[in-house]
Design an enzyme around this catalytic site. Structure first.
Site, PDB file in Angstrom:
ATOM      1  N   ASN A 146      37.659  43.939  39.720  1.00 22.57           N
ATOM      2  CA  ASN A 146      38.063  45.057  40.586  1.00 22.57           C
ATOM      3  C   ASN A 146      38.964  44.629  41.734  1.00 22.57           C
ATOM      4  OD1 ASN A 146      36.267  43.779  42.288  1.00 22.57           O
ATOM      5  ND2 ASN A 146      34.791  45.454  42.370  1.00 22.57           N
ATOM      6  N   LYS A 147      39.388  43.372  41.761  1.00 26.90           N
ATOM      7  CA  LYS A 147      40.258  42.896  42.834  1.00 26.90           C
ATOM      8  C   LYS A 147      41.735  43.147  42.489  1.00 26.90           C
ATOM      9  CE  LYS A 147      36.794  41.262  45.234  1.00 26.90           C
ATOM     10  NZ  LYS A 147      35.634  41.508  44.362  1.00 26.90           N
ATOM     11  N   HIS A 148      42.600  43.045  43.497  1.00 22.52           N
ATOM     12  CA  HIS A 148      44.028  43.299  43.273  1.00 22.52           C
ATOM     13  C   HIS A 148      44.610  42.335  42.243  1.00 22.52           C
ATOM     14  CE1 HIS A 148      44.394  45.229  47.530  1.00 22.52           C
ATOM     15  NE2 HIS A 148      43.885  46.049  46.638  1.00 22.52           N
TER      16      HIS A 148
END
Length: 337
Positions: A146-148
């Site tokens: 879910n991180k960039h």
């Protein structure tokens, strides 16, 4: 190559890639020689990982409450928590806006403390135009899905101290001696290495980071415009910006007036197959730490309100405009009913 490219992007000299962000925290704390009886000042409102790494090292988390607007640690409360046992300040940039780093760094210098900067949620965010993750004696990033930037799982430590970087490299690889005989070990480390496949994915993701951040900010701007009506009903939307940063909207947060109203809205959205996620639960209220005898009779009112009343909306990079329209349509319908 991924270590070098990511370092160049953030503005640090040395990067040490590992298997996940929690592994990075474990290694960072050990590399700074934080151990039994040492105190580490950190936020009461954050995911459990930073506190877990502190506790498993034998050190003691010392908590500070949250700023009600940025949701980050209330920096003005840090100095009162410093004791002769304090070894480090562990800052965690929460959800979209960074911690106010200038006073943190000034305190660290004044009291000769180390700064561990958890920038797991802040890929590409800046503080006064300088990249988050470039301030700490050692900083950590996560590359969870879910991180960039994602490598599936993965993490990295960044530092400008070569001795510290070499120490981290040794700890991530079972503490093999770099110049000693193979399979002879003088201390314990971890097998926390990142794979080359993960690193290859990370490189491809890093090439797209500017576009990813632009998408996140477009999503945040869309929600801000469409859901401003919620503020009239006592709901708190994220700050769009403050004096040192524009929100990067890692997630789009909503804080309801009461816990009951939060649950009602979340349940309403769930019935429509619109997913939400709760906020982090406070460190001092975690049963595992309570059972260890930690944080007895401690209270952090702002953090407690955030944990109980807050949630966030779908915020992934893959969201389509029609999906955002559906989400906001039903939220406005709910508020107007």
């Amino acid at each position: 190559k991924f270590e070098e490219k990511f370092c160049a992007y953030i503005g640090c000299e040395y990067g040490v890639a590992v298997s996940n962000g929690s592994a990075a925290l474990d290694i960072a704390i050990r590399a700074l020689n934080i151990g039994n009886g040492d105190e580490v000042i950190m936020p009461a409102f954050t995911i459990i990982s930073p506190a877990q790494s502190v506790v498993t090292a034998g050190a003691i988390p010392v908590l500070v409450d949250s700023d009600p607007l940025t949701l980050n640690m209330e920096v003005s409360q840090i100095e009162a928590k410093i004791t002769p046992k304090t070894k480090a300040i562990l800052v965690v940039h929460i959800y979209g806006l960074p911690v106010d780093m200038a006073p943190v760094m000034a305190l660290a210098k004044k009291h000769n403390l180390k700064v561990i900067e958890d920038a797991a949620e802040m890929h590409g965010q800046t503080y006064k135009s300088k990249m988050c993750g470039s301030f700490g004696d050692i900083s950590i990033f996560s590359f969870y899905p879910n991180k960039h930037i994602t490598t599936g799982e993965g993490g990295m430590m960044l530092t400008n101290d070569k001795t510290l970087a070499d120490r981290c490299k040794k700890l991530r690889n079972l503490c093999f001696e770099p110049n000693g005989p193979r399979f002879i070990h003088y201390e314990l480390g971890w097998n926390y290495r990142m794979t080359n496949l993960q690193a290859a994915l990370g490189l491809a993701q890093l090439e797209q980071i500017v576009g990813f951040i632009d998408i996140k900010r477009q999503i945040g701007s869309f929600y801000q415009k469409e859901l401003s009506i919620l503020k009239d009903k006592g709901y708190q939307l994220p700050l769009e910006k403050n004096k040192y940063a524009n929100n990067i909207y890692w997630v789009f947060t909503i804080i309801a007036p009461t816990e009951k109203e939060k649950e009602q809205m979340v349940n309403y959205l769930a019935e429509l197959k619109i997913g939400t996620r709760p906020f982090f639960w406070c460190i001092h209220e975690q049963p595992v730490f309570k059972n260890m005898g930690l944080f007895n009779d401690e209270s952090y009112p702002v953090a407690e309100k955030l944990a109980r009343n807050g949630f966030y909306l779908p915020s992934g990079l893959g969201l389509k405009e029609e999906e955002l329209l559906i989400i906001t349509k039903y939220l406005k319908k709910y508020i107007n009913s």
